[in-house]
Design an enzyme around this catalytic site. Structure first.
Site, mmCIF file in Angstrom:
data_model
loop_
_atom_site.group_PDB
_atom_site.id
_atom_site.type_symbol
_atom_site.label_atom_id
_atom_site.label_comp_id
_atom_site.label_asym_id
_atom_site.label_seq_id
_atom_site.Cartn_x
_atom_site.Cartn_y
_atom_site.Cartn_z
ATOM 1 N N HIS A 116 -8.365 26.528 -31.960
ATOM 2 C CA HIS A 116 -8.986 26.561 -30.635
ATOM 3 C C HIS A 116 -7.996 26.112 -29.557
ATOM 4 O O HIS A 116 -7.779 26.782 -28.551
ATOM 5 C CB HIS A 116 -10.214 25.643 -30.642
ATOM 6 C CG HIS A 116 -10.936 25.593 -29.344
ATOM 7 N ND1 HIS A 116 -12.069 26.331 -29.104
ATOM 8 C CD2 HIS A 116 -10.662 24.933 -28.198
ATOM 9 C CE1 HIS A 116 -12.465 26.101 -27.857
ATOM 10 N NE2 HIS A 116 -11.611 25.240 -27.289
ATOM 11 N N GLU A 117 -7.404 24.942 -29.786
ATOM 12 C CA GLU A 117 -6.472 24.388 -28.790
ATOM 13 C C GLU A 117 -5.229 25.258 -28.682
ATOM 14 O O GLU A 117 -4.662 25.403 -27.597
ATOM 15 C CB GLU A 117 -6.100 22.941 -29.140
ATOM 16 C CG GLU A 117 -7.266 21.961 -29.175
ATOM 17 C CD GLU A 117 -8.063 21.923 -27.875
ATOM 18 O OE1 GLU A 117 -7.562 22.351 -26.823
ATOM 19 O OE2 GLU A 117 -9.236 21.482 -27.940
ATOM 20 N N THR B 157 -9.228 4.851 -3.735
ATOM 21 C CA THR B 157 -8.034 5.387 -3.077
ATOM 22 C C THR B 157 -7.350 4.347 -2.197
ATOM 23 O O THR B 157 -6.394 4.662 -1.503
ATOM 24 C CB THR B 157 -8.407 6.624 -2.236
ATOM 25 O OG1 THR B 157 -9.630 6.357 -1.550
ATOM 26 C CG2 THR B 157 -8.574 7.852 -3.106
ATOM 27 N N GLY B 158 -7.851 3.161 -2.180
ATOM 28 C CA GLY B 158 -7.148 2.077 -1.500
ATOM 29 C C GLY B 158 -7.674 1.750 -0.120
ATOM 30 O O GLY B 158 -6.938 1.221 0.710
ATOM 31 N N LYS B 159 -8.962 1.990 0.120
ATOM 32 C CA LYS B 159 -9.523 1.710 1.449
ATOM 33 C C LYS B 159 -9.566 0.191 1.686
ATOM 34 O O LYS B 159 -9.115 -0.287 2.723
ATOM 35 C CB LYS B 159 -10.945 2.300 1.559
ATOM 36 C CG LYS B 159 -10.950 3.807 1.390
ATOM 37 C CD LYS B 159 -12.322 4.384 1.496
ATOM 38 C CE LYS B 159 -13.220 4.081 0.307
ATOM 39 N NZ LYS B 159 -12.758 4.692 -0.952
ATOM 40 N N THR B 160 -10.074 -0.505 0.700
ATOM 41 C CA THR B 160 -10.145 -1.964 0.833
ATOM 42 C C THR B 160 -8.740 -2.547 0.933
ATOM 43 O O THR B 160 -8.485 -3.461 1.727
ATOM 44 C CB THR B 160 -10.874 -2.567 -0.387
ATOM 45 O OG1 THR B 160 -12.024 -1.794 -0.628
ATOM 46 C CG2 THR B 160 -11.244 -3.992 -0.165
ATOM 47 N N LEU B 161 -7.864 -2.000 0.135
ATOM 48 C CA LEU B 161 -6.480 -2.494 0.122
ATOM 49 C C LEU B 161 -5.847 -2.333 1.503
ATOM 50 O O LEU B 161 -5.185 -3.250 2.002
ATOM 51 C CB LEU B 161 -5.694 -1.694 -0.922
ATOM 52 C CG LEU B 161 -4.358 -2.247 -1.324
ATOM 53 C CD1 LEU B 161 -4.534 -3.493 -2.158
ATOM 54 C CD2 LEU B 161 -3.564 -1.213 -2.111
ATOM 55 N N VAL C 273 0.879 -1.181 0.000
ATOM 56 C CA VAL C 273 0.000 0.000 0.000
ATOM 57 C C VAL C 273 0.912 1.226 0.000
ATOM 58 O O VAL C 273 1.545 1.541 1.006
ATOM 59 C CB VAL C 273 -0.909 0.006 1.249
ATOM 60 C CG1 VAL C 273 -1.909 1.133 1.157
ATOM 61 C CG2 VAL C 273 -1.604 -1.316 1.405
ATOM 62 N N ALA C 274 0.980 1.852 -1.146
ATOM 63 C CA ALA C 274 1.913 2.974 -1.256
ATOM 64 C C ALA C 274 1.248 4.257 -0.772
ATOM 65 O O ALA C 274 0.019 4.377 -0.785
ATOM 66 C CB ALA C 274 2.342 3.125 -2.703
HETATM 67 N N1 LIG Z 1 -2.166 3.267 -2.081
HETATM 68 C C1 LIG Z 1 -2.222 2.331 -3.014
HETATM 69 N N2 LIG Z 1 -1.127 1.609 -3.295
HETATM 70 C C2 LIG Z 1 -1.162 0.658 -4.237
HETATM 71 N N3 LIG Z 1 -2.245 0.349 -4.967
HETATM 72 C C3 LIG Z 1 -3.371 1.044 -4.740
HETATM 73 C C4 LIG Z 1 -3.420 2.054 -3.756
HETATM 74 N N4 LIG Z 1 -4.647 2.584 -3.741
HETATM 75 C C5 LIG Z 1 -5.363 1.899 -4.658
HETATM 76 N N5 LIG Z 1 -4.604 0.988 -5.273
HETATM 77 C C6 LIG Z 1 -5.030 0.095 -6.349
HETATM 78 O O1 LIG Z 1 -6.394 0.340 -6.606
HETATM 79 C C7 LIG Z 1 -7.165 -0.840 -6.484
HETATM 80 C C8 LIG Z 1 -8.523 -0.526 -5.912
HETATM 81 O O2 LIG Z 1 -8.394 -0.043 -4.603
HETATM 82 P P1 LIG Z 1 -9.494 -0.282 -3.474
HETATM 83 O O3 LIG Z 1 -10.466 -1.309 -3.916
HETATM 84 O O4 LIG Z 1 -8.791 -0.509 -2.207
HETATM 85 O O5 LIG Z 1 -10.232 1.085 -3.472
HETATM 86 P P2 LIG Z 1 -11.395 1.549 -2.530
HETATM 87 O O6 LIG Z 1 -10.980 2.839 -1.932
HETATM 88 O O7 LIG Z 1 -11.771 0.496 -1.589
HETATM 89 O O8 LIG Z 1 -12.541 1.796 -3.577
HETATM 90 P P3 LIG Z 1 -14.097 1.847 -3.316
HETATM 91 O O9 LIG Z 1 -14.378 2.999 -2.433
HETATM 92 O O10 LIG Z 1 -14.683 2.028 -4.665
HETATM 93 O O11 LIG Z 1 -14.445 0.544 -2.697
HETATM 94 C C9 LIG Z 1 -6.323 -1.719 -5.595
HETATM 95 O O12 LIG Z 1 -6.568 -3.053 -5.868
HETATM 96 C C10 LIG Z 1 -4.916 -1.342 -5.952
HETATM 97 O O13 LIG Z 1 -4.468 -2.061 -7.083
#
Ligand SMILES: Nc1ncnc2c1ncn2[C@@H]1O[C@H](COP(=O)(O)OP(=O)(O)OP(=O)(O)O)[C@@H](O)[C@H]1O
Length: 761
Positions: free
Chosen positions: A715-716, A494-498, A452-453
């Site tokens: 435009h661009e 944003t990686g909550k589940t992770l 988890v970075a």
């Molecule tokens: N901080 C992180 N470091 C590395 N990988 C990440 C990180 N954050 C997200 N990811 C990548 O994004 C994927 C999805 O993240 P995750 O399911 O944890 O998001 P979430 O916040 O739980 O999303 P949701 O709110 O939709 O459930 C992870 O499987 C991972 O590959």
């Protein structure tokens, strides 16, 4: 005005079809639309953990597991599992046993002949010596081998019946099975059938098939199946030993030898003598069909009392009468006498019977009495009458069939409806069971904090839970109460589940994952029951972590929009969660983590101390965070770029990306590289991937005419010049006039170099 527009927090100025049309029109003026569509950024995120089925302890797709299986060395116990006879049957199938394949004519004459000479039990009783020898009248048609008394060869008629049966069966079986069946039948025709089966078949010539005999027949056919498997195994063994000998003679290199060995072991496995249910049913079915084909079903004919009297009774042909179920009489005739008197009659065949109906037993007895008196039959020679109450087994079976079908159908439907529950119970009976997926910390969760970075603060905060789960004593000693749970909030991806999974991985405890919406069911009370079950299960596996994703599905503030009344199902579910979280005592090591994108809508009761004590907010990653996330995901990619330079550049190109977007972007780059058959993923592939993630799919089919192209370019270029020269504009990164996504004909990318404070905006 232009400066303000360019300083907006979004960083993309694009021209769309509509704006092009309006810019082509001399009298109208329109502004380009800004900002990437957040929905597009969030699309196509994958959540591989959710694809694991509850029952699976291992992820089947995990290449490590597959590899481990392939590389697994055979252990001592493996050998034993193969082909071992059931207790008590060891002698039956060894080479000396009566069912042993070596007693057939294809094998050497062995113990059986000696055995019969030496064994006093095998001698016939005095006076009956000739009766059962090969020349006696009762002698069965045995196989060619004089020393194979256990098998009885099929006669021509029976062989033809077997052929017919095989043809019928072959139509309904897959090719592989019908081949096996064909081999088995061929073998049966060659070696005959065991004497025991022959005995049963002979017996059945005189009486109908009852349940006990049917069971015996099934058992015997089962034996034949086993015998066949045993025989195949021994043949395989012989072949393999011969080939091994040949191999050693020709001294083939060791490598080849090994290959051969492995091939043999796999062959051996195919013929294990264990009888599974499928094989049992097939043999039973084959046995029954064989029986029905070889011995035609019991023939019968209904006659009247008058016909019985004049045709058989008055002529003295009746041997015995049986009153069945007090309403029917079965007539047994003297077969030989009947055959002499009526040579064409089927009554002389063993299994043919006449029946007639009676009004009552008393009336029948009276009539019989009168008839015998008329013929002056002395009482000692009167026809014996017996009384039997029988349920024909087949009709009995059929009478149960609807019930069995109904119960079976219900069971099947309930299994389908229920899917599968974590606690093993499924179907209608498991509807109130929790659907949480349990991840085994030893096999499933290999995510650690290093994966988890970024989000260092969040990690530090949650670290406390890990140390509590690892060393609870340290806290309890000082009387500290450990927080019950933490709410992880932040934008999607944003990686909550992770983070929650990494917490479980670090603390090496089981991890129960469930989505808030899985509590919701149309039935009232089911949600609450699932919550109860989940917590009960978790307590059983303590210490453990429960993760409820998207808790807002059930945790919305009560009495607000979404709840339609006081007794709402979701409200009940939320109440149950609140109660369960209160119900833990401090020594119970169950931590509840929850994830949500909408912490603002949650019920206040959920967030009070003692429930989700900690609220950990996880925001979109900063420049440094993006670099670290890129570094984590680039580890799985083949690239020769300098990693420091690459991550820095990619992080600069992707402001506003979430962790999931970054993971998606890296994967896209690898896909693009693979599509172009490149050896490594290069910078250009990453750039294309980012462009694709930001702007959408390139529209190759949308070809602009030169006039349109020029307008888009002007435009661009306007955006580019303003971005470049204005003092407060964000620096220009990229300009494109390639049509992409939904109606965008081009865009200018002006990413903000840093976060802006509100007063600057
Ligand atoms: N901080 C992180 N470091 C590395 N990988 C990440 C990180 N954050 C997200 N990811 C990548 O994004 C994927 C999805 O993240 P995750 O399911 O944890 O998001 P979430 O916040 O739980 O999303 P949701 O709110 O939709 O459930 C992870 O499987 C991972 O590959």
């Amino acid at each position: 005005m232009m400066t303000t527009l360019l300083q907006r927090s979004s960083n993309l100025a694009r021209i769309s079809t509509s704006s092009l049309e309006s810019s082509l029109c001399p009298h109208s003026f329109s502004l380009p639309r800004f900002g990437p569509r957040p929905s597009r950024l969030a699309t196509s995120r994958r959540r591989p953990y959710a694809t694991i089925k509850p029952g699976d302890l291992k992820d089947p797709k995990d290449p490590k597991d597959a590899e481990a299986n392939i590389n697994r060395k055979p252990v001592a116990g493996d050998e034993e599992k193969k082909g071992k006879a059931a207790p008590g049957f060891e002698r039956l199938y060894d080479n000396a046993g009566p069912m042993s394949p070596q007693t057939t004519r294809n094998h050497e004459p062995l113990q059986s002949s000696k055995h019969s000479e030496q064994d006093p039990q095998s001698k016939a009783a005095p006076g009956l010596v000739n009766l059962y020898d090969k020349t006696g009248p009762m002698s069965p048609q045995t196989s060619d081998d004089p020393d194979s008394p256990q098998m009885s060869k099929l006669n021509k008629e029976e062989q033809e019946a077997v052929d017919r049966l095989m043809e019928t069966l072959k139509k309904g079986l897959p090719a592989s099975q019908s081949k096996l069946l064909e081999e088995a039948f061929h073998d049966m025709k060659r070696t005959g059938i065991p004497m025991e089966i022959r005995d049963v078949m002979n017996k059945l010539k005189d009486r109908p098939l009852d349940l006990a005999t049917a069971a015996q027949l099934i058992r015997l056919t089962n034996k034949v199946g086993r015998q066949y498997a045993e025989k195949k195994m021994s043949e395989e063994d012989q072949n393999s030993s011969t080939s091994q000998k040949e191999e050693s003679k020709s001294s083939i290199s060791g490598d080849q030898g090994k290959k051969k060995k492995s091939g043999e072991s796999s062959n051996f496995k195919e013929f294990t003598a264990n009888m599974d249910t499928g094989t049992f049913l097939v043999t039973a079915l084959v046995g029954y069909l064989l029986y029905r084909t070889v011995i035609p079903g019991e023939n019968s004919k209904e006659i009247t009392w008058q016909e019985f009297k004049t045709t058989f009774f008055d002529k003295g042909l009746v041997d015995k009468l049986t009153v069945l179920n007090r309403n029917r009489v079965r007539v047994d005739l003297h077969r030989e006498a009947t055959g002499r008197m009526y040579p064409e009659s089927p009554a002389q065949h063993g299994n043919f019977r006449y029946y007639f109906s009676i009004g009552s037993v008393e009336a029948f007895e009276r009539k019989l009495e009168t008839a015998q008196n008329e013929l002056d039959i002395p009482s000692s020679e009167r026809i014996p009458v017996s009384y039997v109450d029988e349920v024909p087994w087949l009709s009995g079976l059929f009478s149960f069939a609807p019930t069995v079908l109904f119960i079976g159908g219900l069971y099947w439907l309930s299994r389908r409806a229920g899917g599968g529950g974590a606690s093993g119970q499924s179907g209608i009976f498991g509807i109130g069971k929790s659907r949480a997926k349990k991840f085994n910390h030893e096999t499933d969760i290999n995510i650690r904090f290093k994966d988890v970075a970024g989000m260092d603060e969040a990690k530090a905060e949650i670290m406390e839970f890990v140390s509590f789960l690892k060393e609870p004593g340290q806290y309890q000693r000082l009387g500290a109460k450990i927080p019950r749970g933490a709410l992880l909030s932040g934008p999607p991806g944003t990686g909550k589940t992770l983070l929650a999974k990494a917490t479980a991985g670090e603390s090496q405890v089981p991890f129960f994952s469930i989505s808030g919406s899985e509590f919701v069911e149309i039935f009232v009370g089911v949600g609450a029951s699932r919550v109860r079950d989940l917590f009960q299960n978790a307590r059983k596996h303590a210490p453990c972590i429960i993760f409820i994703d998207e808790i807002d599905a059930v945790g919305k503030a009560r009495g607000k929009g979404g709840f339609s009344g006081g007794n709402d199902e979701r409200e009940g579910t939320l109440n149950q969660i609140l109660t369960e979280m209160d119900g833990f005592n401090t020594s119970e090591q169950v931590i509840v983590l929850a994830g949500t994108n909408r912490p603002d809508v949650l019920d206040k009761a959920l967030l009070r101390p003692g429930r989700f004590d900690r609220q950990i907010s996880i925001d979109k990653p900063t420049m440094e965070g993006r670099k670290q996330i890129f570094r984590v995901h680039l580890g799985k990619i083949v690239t020769s770029e300098n990693l420091d330079h690459l991550t820095g550049r990619l992080a600069a190109l992707t402001p506003g990306f979430s962790g999931a977007d970054i993971a998606n972007c890296v994967n896209e780059a690898a896909l693009i590289a693979a599509r172009t058959s490149a050896d490594k993923v290069a910078m250009t592939h990453f750039e294309q991937a980012i462009e694709r993630v930001i702007g959408g799919l390139e529209k190759k089919s949308l070809v602009l005419n030169p006039e349109e192209k020029r307008t888009v370019a002007y435009h661009e270029a306007g955006h580019a010049i303003c971005g470049w020269f204005f003092k407060y504009a964000d620096p220009l990164l990229k300009v494109s006039i390639i049509p992409r996504g939904q109606g965008a004909l081009g865009y200018a990318q002006l990413p903000p170099p840093r976060r802006r404070l509100p007063h600057e905006r």
